[in-house]
Structure formats: C-alpha cells, structure tokens
Design an enzyme around this catalytic site. Structure first.
Site, PDB file in Angstrom:
ATOM      1  N   GLY A 227       0.816  -1.216   0.000  1.00  0.00           N
ATOM      2  CA  GLY A 227       0.000   0.000   0.000  1.00  0.00           C
ATOM      3  C   GLY A 227       0.845   1.259   0.000  1.00  0.00           C
TER       4      GLY A 227
ATOM      5  CG  HIS B 290       3.278   0.804  -5.586  1.00  0.00           C
ATOM      6  ND1 HIS B 290       3.356   1.789  -4.628  1.00  0.00           N
ATOM      7  CD2 HIS B 290       3.957  -0.252  -5.087  1.00  0.00           C
ATOM      8  CE1 HIS B 290       4.037   1.342  -3.596  1.00  0.00           C
ATOM      9  NE2 HIS B 290       4.423   0.117  -3.845  1.00  0.00           N
TER      10      HIS B 290
ATOM     11  CD  GLN C 190       7.738  -7.325   3.751  1.00  0.00           C
ATOM     12  OE1 GLN C 190       6.916  -8.067   3.223  1.00  0.00           O
ATOM     13  NE2 GLN C 190       8.430  -6.445   3.038  1.00  0.00           N
TER      14      GLN C 190
ATOM     15  CE  LYS D  59      11.856   1.803  -3.837  1.00  0.00           C
ATOM     16  NZ  LYS D  59      12.016   1.112  -2.527  1.00  0.00           N
TER      17      LYS D  59
ATOM     18  CD  GLN E 243      10.601  -7.352  -2.385  1.00  0.00           C
ATOM     19  OE1 GLN E 243      10.422  -7.321  -1.169  1.00  0.00           O
ATOM     20  NE2 GLN E 243       9.931  -6.568  -3.211  1.00  0.00           N
TER      21      GLN E 243
ATOM     22  CB  SER F 275       5.465   3.418   0.609  1.00  0.00           C
ATOM     23  OG  SER F 275       5.000   2.698  -0.506  1.00  0.00           O
TER      24      SER F 275
HETATM   25  O1  PAF Z   1       8.123  -4.789  -1.965  1.00  0.00           O
HETATM   26  C1  PAF Z   1       7.158  -4.830  -1.174  1.00  0.00           C
HETATM   27  O2  PAF Z   1       6.339  -3.906  -1.083  1.00  0.00           O
HETATM   28  C2  PAF Z   1       6.987  -6.046  -0.262  1.00  0.00           C
HETATM   29  O3  PAF Z   1       8.221  -6.541   0.135  1.00  0.00           O
HETATM   30  C3  PAF Z   1       6.119  -7.146  -0.890  1.00  0.00           C
HETATM   31  C4  PAF Z   1       6.765  -7.735  -2.131  1.00  0.00           C
HETATM   32  C5  PAF Z   1       4.752  -6.591  -1.243  1.00  0.00           C
HETATM   33  C6  PAF Z   1       5.927  -8.292   0.114  1.00  0.00           C
HETATM   34  O4  PAF Z   1       5.280  -7.847   1.255  1.00  0.00           O
END
Ligand code: PAF
Length: 308
Positions: A59, A65, A89, A177, A181, A214
């Site tokens: 969000g 996004h 996380q 970015k 991940q 964010s």
């Molecule tokens: O990159 C993110 O916003 C988060 O790490 C994700 C991939 C939505 C997992 O919670």
C-alpha cells in the site's frame, strides 16, 4: 466498457452471488478480503484461460506501483493488486508502526488505473497461525538487505509464496529498486515451482531523481530537497567507473557521507547484479551494479544503479 463486459461474463458464470453487487457499481474494482473468495475468483479466470498479472504491494501506492499496474494491464487479460502490510518482514517494530497506511486513497488510485481486483486481507486472514517455513536462498541473502535486516527476506518469501499460491498469477511485477528482493523472488519461484513469470521493472524516480518509495512520504520538505543527492552520487560514480577500480569507487561514495549532518550511510556495495556478491575487478561480471542504503532521520532510502 471493458469493465462492463467483464462483469457481464462473471454475472453469467456460477459466481453470480459474488459479483452481483458489482453490477450496481460498474466502475469499482472487485475488492477481495478473504483467501477463499480470491481463490474462487482467480480459478474462474484460470478456467476461462485468461492471463492474470499480479502486483504485490504494502500500500501507500505511488507512481512506481502504478507503473507496475499499467504494465500488467498491457500484458495480461486481468490485473490483481494486493495490499497487505506484512508484519513479519519488518525487523524493527518502529518501522512497521510508522509504515504509511492509506487504504482509501490507494483504492481510488487503483480504480483510476482500472485495476480489476484488489486483494486486501487482514493479518488474521493471512496468518491464522505462525508460519514456521524456513528458506535457503544461499549467498543471495547473506549480503546487503539480508545481512542488515535479519529475518526480512524470510518474511518476504513467506508472504510472496502465499500470495502466489492463492492467486496463481501468470506474471508478477516487481520493481528493481528492491533489486535483492527481485532475485530472492526469482529463486523462490524456481525452488517451489510457482506459477508466475517474474517481470523486473525499471526504478521509477521523482523528477529530482529520488527513487520513489512509500517511505518517502515521511521525509520533511527539507529532507526531500536533499535526498536526491543519493542518486546524483550514483550517477557520478557510473561516470567514474572507467577510471576507478570497484573498491576505490566504493570509497569515493563512502567519503561523501563521512561526518554528514543529514545522511547516515548504512551500506554501499559494488557487486555483481547476477548474484549480488561484491566484485574486485570490473571483469568479474557482465552486470556490475552499485547498491546503497542511507538513512535520513528515521527514513531509510534504498537505491541502486547499473554500471553496464
Ligand atoms: O516490496 C514490497 O512492497 C513487499 O516486500 C512485498 C513484495 C509486497 C511483500 O510484502
């Protein structure tokens, strides 16, 4: 118009009960709160042979996004976005507590993009019990974010795996970015044979050069004016690459932050974009990159640049 057609198709299907309310409000997206209703909706699309693009988010949506949503809409029959602030996380409670939450505004932004579905579950829905899964991402998780945020990638992997299993997307879109991940998610998909093709998308920046995030919402006006210098240094470093060895280039950036009043450098790495391991010579890789995290007050800024 496309929305009307989609809703009519659904209304004719055996999902009438679920979609009936939407017929009265043709312009709103389908907001799914439970795993069961999401699985039912996605299964229906799978049965019809439709492709599903997925954008996972926490969000506080920004243009970064929305570019992922736009790309997904161009490349798939249907697009689903998830908004779930994944508590497991966050390695610091303070970061979780301060994470921006603006669900109503996010819904408006997604509707403006004609996003078809939003999956917005509660924590109880996603984690009815503690998930004990452990993952092995090898050297990918020993460095940078993995080394500096213990447990972070385990939390990301748990939620992303769960989301992929619920939605079974055709394609899933992740920004570069959070480059580490992106590689972790690629490895997750490979190890567990999960459905989506993973699409890595370019970093979206403010006009100033600041990578969109964010967390940027928490920068003060003054900080926002200074934060773009992180990218300015990265670009300058890219220009200096032909004159300096990787370790010298790294030091050149480190020196920018020594004794700085506004920034605190957490890490800087000159590394191989294939496996994230630090490099000693440029010839060690075909994908040299610089990765950086700096703190401005309580805000953690993450960025990277390709040097090839
Ligand atoms: O990159 C993110 O916003 C988060 O790490 C994700 C991939 C939505 C997992 O919670």
């Amino acid at each position: 118009m496309a929305k009307v057609v989609k809703i009519v198709i659904f209304a004719k299907s055996n999902l009438q009960a679920i979609y009936w309310p939407k017929i009265y409000n043709l312009l709103t997206m389908n907001i799914l709160k439970t795993i069961v209703e999401t699985k039912v909706s996605m299964n229906e699309l799978h049965k019809q042979g439709k492709s599903i693009g997925f954008v996972a988010t926490m969000g506080a949506l920004h243009d970064g996004h929305l570019q992922l949503i736009k790309q997904s809409k161009r490349e798939n029959d249907y697009t689903i976005c998830s908004i779930f602030i994944n508590p497991i996380q966050f390695n610091k409670t303070e970061d979780l507590e301060k994470y921006p939450n603006q669900i109503e505004k996010d819904i408006e932004l997604l509707e403006a993009e004609n996003c078809d579905f939003l999956f917005n579950p509660s924590v109880e829905e996603m984690y009815p019990e503690i998930d004990q899964t452990e993952f092995d991402f090898g050297n990918l998780e020993d460095v940078m974010e993995g080394a500096n945020r213990p447990g972070h990638f385990r939390g990301v992997a748990i939620v992303v795996k769960r989301l992929f299993e619920i939605i079974e997307p055709t394609r899933a879109y992740f920004g570069k970015k959070d480059y580490q991940q992106l590689l972790i998610v690629n490895s997750l998909v490979e190890q567990y044979n999960l459905s989506p093709e993973i699409i890595g998308c370019e970093i979206i920046r403010e006009e100033s050069g600041l990578a969109m995030s964010s967390r940027n919402q928490r920068l003060s006006f003054g900080q926002k004016r200074k934060a773009p210098s992180v990218y300015t240094h990265l670009k300058k470093a890219r220009d200096l690459k032909e004159y300096l060895a990787p370790d010298v280039l790294k030091r050149w950036i480190e020196e920018k932050y020594i004794g700085h009043d506004d920034f605190r450098l957490e890490y800087i790495e000159v590394a191989d974009g294939n496996n994230l391991q630090p490099i000693e010579k440029w010839e060690d890789t075909d994908k040299p990159m610089i990765f950086i995290v700096v703190h401005m007050g309580a805000v953690r800024l993450i960025d990277n640049i390709e040097l090839y």
